[in-house]
Design a protein around this motif. Structure first.
Motif, mmCIF file in Angstrom:
data_model
loop_
_atom_site.group_PDB
_atom_site.id
_atom_site.type_symbol
_atom_site.label_atom_id
_atom_site.label_comp_id
_atom_site.label_asym_id
_atom_site.label_seq_id
_atom_site.Cartn_x
_atom_site.Cartn_y
_atom_site.Cartn_z
ATOM 1 N N ARG A 83 -3.225 6.810 48.140
ATOM 2 C CA ARG A 83 -1.952 6.071 47.861
ATOM 3 C C ARG A 83 -0.798 6.599 47.054
ATOM 4 O O ARG A 83 0.369 6.757 47.334
ATOM 5 C CB ARG A 83 -2.356 4.884 47.340
ATOM 6 C CG ARG A 83 -1.269 3.568 47.148
ATOM 7 C CD ARG A 83 -1.532 2.432 46.438
ATOM 8 N NE ARG A 83 -0.546 1.511 46.290
ATOM 9 C CZ ARG A 83 -0.752 0.203 45.476
ATOM 10 N NH1 ARG A 83 -1.969 -0.154 45.042
ATOM 11 N NH2 ARG A 83 0.309 -0.381 45.222
ATOM 12 N N LEU A 84 -1.000 7.410 46.036
ATOM 13 C CA LEU A 84 -0.070 8.290 45.242
ATOM 14 C C LEU A 84 0.436 9.201 45.835
ATOM 15 O O LEU A 84 1.858 9.619 45.877
ATOM 16 C CB LEU A 84 -0.949 8.611 43.993
ATOM 17 C CG LEU A 84 0.295 9.412 42.929
ATOM 18 C CD1 LEU A 84 1.290 8.259 42.588
ATOM 19 C CD2 LEU A 84 -0.588 9.778 41.654
ATOM 20 N N SER A 85 -0.153 9.845 46.800
ATOM 21 C CA SER A 85 0.486 11.015 47.700
ATOM 22 C C SER A 85 1.515 10.491 48.590
ATOM 23 O O SER A 85 2.204 11.438 48.792
ATOM 24 C CB SER A 85 -0.668 11.928 48.117
ATOM 25 O OG SER A 85 -1.306 11.020 49.476
ATOM 26 N N TRP A 86 1.215 9.387 49.019
ATOM 27 C CA TRP A 86 2.360 8.696 49.972
ATOM 28 C C TRP A 86 3.657 8.426 49.308
ATOM 29 O O TRP A 86 4.446 8.285 50.161
ATOM 30 C CB TRP A 86 1.880 7.538 50.760
ATOM 31 C CG TRP A 86 0.624 8.010 51.705
ATOM 32 C CD1 TRP A 86 0.248 9.181 52.111
ATOM 33 C CD2 TRP A 86 -0.132 7.001 52.075
ATOM 34 N NE1 TRP A 86 -0.683 9.112 52.931
ATOM 35 C CE2 TRP A 86 -1.036 7.927 53.040
ATOM 36 C CE3 TRP A 86 -0.482 5.621 52.285
ATOM 37 C CZ2 TRP A 86 -2.195 7.212 53.825
ATOM 38 C CZ3 TRP A 86 -1.394 5.147 52.782
ATOM 39 C CH2 TRP A 86 -2.137 5.867 53.701
ATOM 40 N N MET A 87 3.728 8.208 47.951
ATOM 41 C CA MET A 87 4.964 7.778 47.241
ATOM 42 C C MET A 87 5.691 8.943 47.071
ATOM 43 O O MET A 87 5.263 9.841 46.462
ATOM 44 C CB MET A 87 4.265 6.892 46.017
ATOM 45 C CG MET A 87 3.755 5.726 46.206
ATOM 46 S SD MET A 87 3.124 5.082 44.473
ATOM 47 C CE MET A 87 2.414 3.440 45.214
ATOM 48 N N ARG A 88 6.924 8.586 47.021
ATOM 49 C CA ARG A 88 8.092 9.673 47.048
ATOM 50 C C ARG A 88 9.117 9.207 46.239
ATOM 51 O O ARG A 88 9.822 10.121 45.203
ATOM 52 C CB ARG A 88 8.765 10.077 48.325
ATOM 53 C CG ARG A 88 7.763 10.751 49.375
ATOM 54 C CD ARG A 88 7.640 12.239 48.865
ATOM 55 N NE ARG A 88 6.583 13.001 49.712
ATOM 56 C CZ ARG A 88 5.405 12.864 49.570
ATOM 57 N NH1 ARG A 88 4.792 12.043 48.632
ATOM 58 N NH2 ARG A 88 4.581 13.448 50.580
ATOM 59 N N ASP A 89 9.213 7.852 45.600
ATOM 60 C CA ASP A 89 10.250 7.456 44.928
ATOM 61 C C ASP A 89 9.888 7.445 43.371
ATOM 62 O O ASP A 89 8.638 7.127 43.338
ATOM 63 C CB ASP A 89 10.540 5.898 45.259
ATOM 64 C CG ASP A 89 11.456 5.202 44.242
ATOM 65 O OD1 ASP A 89 12.806 5.845 44.013
ATOM 66 O OD2 ASP A 89 11.358 4.587 43.617
ATOM 67 N N ALA B 57 8.660 4.221 41.830
ATOM 68 C CA ALA B 57 7.332 3.408 42.337
ATOM 69 C C ALA B 57 6.266 4.431 41.969
ATOM 70 O O ALA B 57 5.038 3.628 41.448
ATOM 71 C CB ALA B 57 7.568 3.488 44.092
ATOM 72 N N ARG B 58 6.423 5.681 41.754
ATOM 73 C CA ARG B 58 5.427 6.587 41.172
ATOM 74 C C ARG B 58 4.871 6.167 39.727
ATOM 75 O O ARG B 58 3.811 6.081 39.335
ATOM 76 C CB ARG B 58 5.662 8.047 41.419
ATOM 77 C CG ARG B 58 5.594 8.289 42.828
ATOM 78 C CD ARG B 58 6.064 9.884 42.901
ATOM 79 N NE ARG B 58 5.071 10.787 42.253
ATOM 80 C CZ ARG B 58 4.114 11.396 42.636
ATOM 81 N NH1 ARG B 58 3.646 10.961 44.025
ATOM 82 N NH2 ARG B 58 3.229 11.963 42.090
ATOM 83 N N PHE C 94 3.058 2.847 39.473
ATOM 84 C CA PHE C 94 1.949 3.016 40.044
ATOM 85 C C PHE C 94 1.033 3.843 39.050
ATOM 86 O O PHE C 94 -0.361 3.433 38.957
ATOM 87 C CB PHE C 94 1.813 3.523 41.462
ATOM 88 C CG PHE C 94 0.318 3.643 42.046
ATOM 89 C CD1 PHE C 94 -0.341 2.426 42.348
ATOM 90 C CD2 PHE C 94 -0.281 4.692 42.453
ATOM 91 C CE1 PHE C 94 -1.461 2.444 42.861
ATOM 92 C CE2 PHE C 94 -1.404 4.986 43.033
ATOM 93 C CZ PHE C 94 -2.144 3.732 43.136
ATOM 94 N N GLU D 248 7.672 10.936 35.273
ATOM 95 C CA GLU D 248 8.294 10.198 36.406
ATOM 96 C C GLU D 248 9.364 9.133 35.966
ATOM 97 O O GLU D 248 10.238 9.189 36.654
ATOM 98 C CB GLU D 248 7.271 9.365 37.096
ATOM 99 C CG GLU D 248 6.035 10.194 37.953
ATOM 100 C CD GLU D 248 6.785 11.103 39.018
ATOM 101 O OE1 GLU D 248 7.892 10.945 39.649
ATOM 102 O OE2 GLU D 248 6.280 12.117 39.491
#
Length: 285
Positions: free
Chosen positions: A132-138, A141-142, A145, A184
């Protein structure tokens, strides 16, 4: 000089059973020999090919089967119909497979979300978090999470580290995810950063309270790791608090009188003798 033997003088190499059978069938089909003549050959008898030749002779009596025009037309029609239906069936099977996977993974993920270190479903829980973390780019949001993951590690430490089975990697993951969230936050826009920093200050403060509580009842084997984690959490709390103070707006300064000027009191009204008193104003006693 010793004469060299010719090819006719050299002994012939003995044929294998498959080679003998193939030679006999070729001779029979070409008309050079009959079935009985082939079976009477000494090498054929020695190889025991008589039963195989009998079976081949019986198969030769059956007529060759070939599909007629009507059968061929029916086959072509069925193939064309299957080709038209194949994309629909392919998508249907794909959707069914996705649905089954979602239902299975959803139930497993729900069960794994409550698992603790050392339990069978815990690796699946951590794998789902990494995916799930690898899909986040913002960055926002990172960071959000990652703070949620740090909350999970803190809850796991509270439930596990009261026993001797307190893994050092769990406390290291708690520290790493908290620091990653802080990194982040630095990538977030200035307008959104104070809100996230305030949440990070709250998180690190709660970490200290929980770790101190766990440290009081932890066994001796786990106390050193908990003490290190507590000190790192304090350092992270101080850094987050200082960063939050820098982003808080400075209150505007109060405007004072210009230098050299003093505030003047308004003159007190009084009644001059010989002049009538202004209407609506009472005379001073």
């Amino acid at each position: 000089m010793v004469p060299t033997p010719t090819e006719q003088d050299q002994p012939k190499k003995a044929q294998t059973a498959p080679e003998l059978l193939a030679r006999c069938l070729d001779e029979i089909r070409s008309g050079e020999a009959s079935w009985a003549e082939c079976q009477a050959q000494p090498e054929v008898k020695a190889a025991g090919l008589g039963p195989l030749l009998d079976i081949a002779a019986q198969m030769e009596r059956f007529p060759s089967l070939a599909p007629g025009p009507a059968c061929l037309a029916h086959i072509r029609e069925r193939l064309a119909e299957r080709k038209r239906r194949r994309p629909v069936l392919r998508w249907a099977w794909a959707l069914l497979a996705v649905l089954v996977a979602l239902l299975t993974l959803g139930g497993t993920a729900w069960a794994a979300s409550e698992s603790l270190p050392g339990q069978p479903l815990y690796p699946f829980k951590r794998w789902g978090e990494r995916v799930r973390l690898s899909w986040m780019r913002d960055a926002e949001a990172r960071s959000t999470f990652l703070m949620e993951l740090a909350e999970r590690r803190l809850d796991e430490a509270r439930r596990v580290c009261s026993t001797p089975q307190c893994p050092d990697w769990l406390l290291a993951d708690l520290e790493q995810q908290t620091e990653a969230a802080a990194a982040e936050i630095e990538r977030v826009s200035e307008s959104r950063r104070p809100l996230l920093l305030a949440r990070l200050v709250e998180l690190t403060g709660r970490q200290q309270a929980v770790l101190e509580e766990v440290l009081e009842r932890a066994p001796e084997a786990a106390r050193a790791g908990l003490q290190r984690a507590l000190e790192r959490s304090r350092q992270g709390h101080e850094r987050a608090f200082k960063a939050l103070e820098k982003h808080r707006p400075t209150p505007p300064a109060r405007e004072g009188n210009p230098p050299g000027l003093e505030r003047q009191e308004a003159p007190t009204p009084h009644h001059s003798p010989g002049k009538p008193e202004s209407p609506g104003r009472k005379a001073s006693p």
